[in-house]
Design an enzyme around this catalytic site. Structure first.
Site, PDB file in Angstrom:
ATOM      1  N   CYS A 162      93.913  -3.570  46.962  1.00  0.00           N
ATOM      2  CA  CYS A 162      94.655  -3.163  48.155  1.00  0.00           C
ATOM      3  C   CYS A 162      96.105  -3.637  48.173  1.00  0.00           C
ATOM      4  O   CYS A 162      96.857  -3.286  49.084  1.00  0.00           O
ATOM      5  CB  CYS A 162      93.953  -3.692  49.409  1.00  0.00           C
ATOM      6  SG  CYS A 162      92.187  -3.350  49.430  1.00  0.00           S
ATOM      7  N   HIS A 294      98.583  -6.596  56.956  1.00  0.00           N
ATOM      8  CA  HIS A 294      97.519  -5.995  56.144  1.00  0.00           C
ATOM      9  C   HIS A 294      96.460  -5.448  57.097  1.00  0.00           C
ATOM     10  O   HIS A 294      96.008  -4.317  56.931  1.00  0.00           O
ATOM     11  CB  HIS A 294      96.932  -7.016  55.183  1.00  0.00           C
ATOM     12  CG  HIS A 294      96.050  -6.404  54.154  1.00  0.00           C
ATOM     13  ND1 HIS A 294      96.486  -5.418  53.290  1.00  0.00           N
ATOM     14  CD2 HIS A 294      94.746  -6.609  53.853  1.00  0.00           C
ATOM     15  CE1 HIS A 294      95.498  -5.044  52.512  1.00  0.00           C
ATOM     16  NE2 HIS A 294      94.418  -5.752  52.824  1.00  0.00           N
ATOM     17  N   GLU A 305      94.665 -13.587  58.356  1.00  0.00           N
ATOM     18  CA  GLU A 305      96.073 -13.195  58.360  1.00  0.00           C
ATOM     19  C   GLU A 305      96.816 -13.767  59.563  1.00  0.00           C
ATOM     20  O   GLU A 305      97.938 -14.271  59.425  1.00  0.00           O
ATOM     21  CB  GLU A 305      96.209 -11.672  58.333  1.00  0.00           C
ATOM     22  CG  GLU A 305      97.661 -11.207  58.239  1.00  0.00           C
ATOM     23  CD  GLU A 305      97.812  -9.739  57.923  1.00  0.00           C
ATOM     24  OE1 GLU A 305      98.927  -9.335  57.537  1.00  0.00           O
ATOM     25  OE2 GLU A 305      96.820  -8.984  58.068  1.00  0.00           O
ATOM     26  N   LYS A 326      97.100   0.805  59.797  1.00  0.00           N
ATOM     27  CA  LYS A 326      95.810   1.284  59.302  1.00  0.00           C
ATOM     28  C   LYS A 326      94.955   1.832  60.428  1.00  0.00           C
ATOM     29  O   LYS A 326      94.042   2.624  60.195  1.00  0.00           O
ATOM     30  CB  LYS A 326      95.064   0.158  58.581  1.00  0.00           C
ATOM     31  CG  LYS A 326      95.652  -0.243  57.232  1.00  0.00           C
ATOM     32  CD  LYS A 326      94.829  -1.342  56.585  1.00  0.00           C
ATOM     33  CE  LYS A 326      95.360  -1.731  55.206  1.00  0.00           C
ATOM     34  NZ  LYS A 326      96.646  -2.443  55.263  1.00  0.00           N
ATOM     35  N   HIS A 331      92.806   2.803  55.777  1.00  0.00           N
ATOM     36  CA  HIS A 331      93.137   1.915  54.664  1.00  0.00           C
ATOM     37  C   HIS A 331      93.195   2.754  53.393  1.00  0.00           C
ATOM     38  O   HIS A 331      92.178   3.200  52.882  1.00  0.00           O
ATOM     39  CB  HIS A 331      92.080   0.823  54.542  1.00  0.00           C
ATOM     40  CG  HIS A 331      92.478  -0.303  53.632  1.00  0.00           C
ATOM     41  ND1 HIS A 331      93.437  -0.176  52.668  1.00  0.00           N
ATOM     42  CD2 HIS A 331      92.017  -1.587  53.538  1.00  0.00           C
ATOM     43  CE1 HIS A 331      93.575  -1.320  52.019  1.00  0.00           C
ATOM     44  NE2 HIS A 331      92.714  -2.200  52.538  1.00  0.00           N
ATOM     45  N   PHE A 390      91.397  -7.757  47.775  1.00  0.00           N
ATOM     46  CA  PHE A 390      90.217  -8.315  47.122  1.00  0.00           C
ATOM     47  C   PHE A 390      90.651  -8.913  45.782  1.00  0.00           C
ATOM     48  O   PHE A 390      91.535  -8.395  45.099  1.00  0.00           O
ATOM     49  CB  PHE A 390      89.180  -7.221  46.868  1.00  0.00           C
ATOM     50  CG  PHE A 390      88.290  -6.924  48.047  1.00  0.00           C
ATOM     51  CD1 PHE A 390      88.358  -7.649  49.214  1.00  0.00           C
ATOM     52  CD2 PHE A 390      87.364  -5.891  47.963  1.00  0.00           C
ATOM     53  CE1 PHE A 390      87.526  -7.376  50.282  1.00  0.00           C
ATOM     54  CE2 PHE A 390      86.521  -5.605  49.029  1.00  0.00           C
ATOM     55  CZ  PHE A 390      86.613  -6.354  50.193  1.00  0.00           C
TER      56      PHE A 390
END
Length: 403
Positions: A162, A294, A305, A326, A331, A390
């Protein structure tokens, strides 16, 4: 070190078929997430996504081109064409060898893989098209963009889940400021909305069945999208010499690795990335007015975050505006950071902050100004874009208003 500016942008995603349409949807707080429509969707438990509706590839590409272009490549080519046209860039032979392309993707030609696995395993076919490999390889989009636009300099693909787009744009930034290139087309593209793509993500149990609600206490997971965004990154002196309109300046970039867990985010890795980007830009925390988060809509990501932003910005965190787009476009995995950079440019150029839509109930662990539900007008001189992937791979960009 050469200064780096952005002179063009292009996009295609669930919010629109251009960067302009994408920004308009962000201003309006409009969602592009809806019911998925593709083969075997009825076999999935996740039935929503940020799918590009009524997309007809034959309207954009010839039959011969489509034998070579997976959908993620198509999206990248459309976005790149818009960005180049907006920039007014002409890549003559002298510039060609100093111009390149760096794109991010995670799934690459996943549509091609899905189609051909179905042919071989489900339908029993013993042969596949001879161009399956050129279609599915992760560097296909970058390679075709380089060929279409005669970019003979550094050209490659970054795959860091991502964070792929942010890593790609950071590499483009470094190529130009180090003098290795004058112009780089950069961003990311992804098309994972197919049976195999969604089925794999279902196994992680991080997907929402009813919508993306980042930072809201009622959130229950992420929603996938598809699309691409591409930008023209250019050496400032080169842009000035040709009289180009400058959208913003890229002033900072940093990347870190959590080195701790393959799926669970680590606050310290995010903190180091944000602090590194601020230091690279030569900015104090209070200089940042907006962060495009994010913000996936999962509890682990959102809370980590927010805690990282608190630790990085200290008292300045209370004055920050932070939102996750998002919630609108989904996403887009390897392409998501590029689409989100459009929100940063909108904040810097227009003073319009994209909202976090679908926000229902405050979460005490996410006690920042998340610009809930409605866009806000506020002048911003510096913006940050976060990507935390990830594998614990973090990439953060800082942009500043030019002039």
């Amino acid at each position: 070190m050469h200064r780096v500016v952005i002179t063009g942008q292009g996009a295609i995603n669930a919010l629109g078929r251009s960067a302009g349409e994408t920004m308009q949807a962000m201003r309006e707080g409009r969602s592009g997430i809806g019911a998925l429509d593709f083969q075997d969707v009825e076999r999935l438990s996740i039935a929503i996504g940020g799918q590009i509706r009524d997309y007809r590839p034959e309207e954009h590409f010839s039959r011969q081109e489509l034998t070579l272009y997976d959908k993620f490549t198509q999206f990248a080519l459309l976005a790149a064409a818009e960005a180049v046209a907006m920039s007014g860039l002409e890549i003559a032979e002298e510039l060609s060898e100093r111009a390149g392309v760096v794109l991010g993707t995670s799934g690459g030609g996943l549509q091609t893989q899905d189609e051909n696995y179905r042919l071989v395993y489900q339908e029993g076919k013993n042969r596949v098209h001879p161009f399956v490999v050129p279609r599915l390889m992760n560097n296909a989009a970058a390679s075709h963009v380089s060929m279409v636009h005669n970019l003979q300099g550094p050209s490659y693909t970054v795959a860091t889940a991502c964070a792929s787009s942010n890593h790609a744009m950071g590499q483009a930034f470094n190529l130009i400021r180090s003098g290795q290139a004058r112009v780089v087309l950069t961003g990311g593209s992804e098309s994972m909305l197919c049976f195999g793509g969604i089925k794999a993500w279902e196994g992680l149990r991080v997907m929402s069945r009813d919508g993306c609600r980042p930072f809201s206490k009622t959130r229950n997971g992420m929603v996938q999208g598809e699309g691409a965004a591409v930008f023209v990154f250019e050496e400032l002196a080169h842009a000035r010499a040709r009289g180009a309109e400058i959208l913003a300046e890229v002033t900072g970039f940093a990347m870190t690795s959590d080195a701790s867990d393959i799926v669970t985010p680590n606050k310290l890795g995010a903190v180091r990335a944000m602090r590194g980007a601020l230091a690279d830009a030569g900015l104090a925390p209070e200089a940042i007015g907006y962060i495009n988060a994010h913000g996936t809509g999962t509890s682990a990501n959102d809370r980590t975050e927010c805690a990282a932003v608190r630790e990085t910005f200290g008292p300045a965190a209370d004055a920050l505006m932070i939102s996750s787009t998002k919630s609108m476009h989904g996403h887009v995995i390897g392409g998501t950071g590029a689409i989100e950079l459009i929100a940063c440019l909108m904040a810097l150029r227009e003073g319009v902050i994209a909202p976090t839509i679908n926000y229902e109930e405050p979460d005490p662990d996410c006690d920042l100004d998340v610009v809930p539900n409605t866009a806000r007008e506020r002048p911003v001189r510096a913006a940050m874009s976060n990507a935390f992937a990830f594998g614990g791979l973090n990439a953060v960009l800082v942009l500043t208003a030019f002039g």
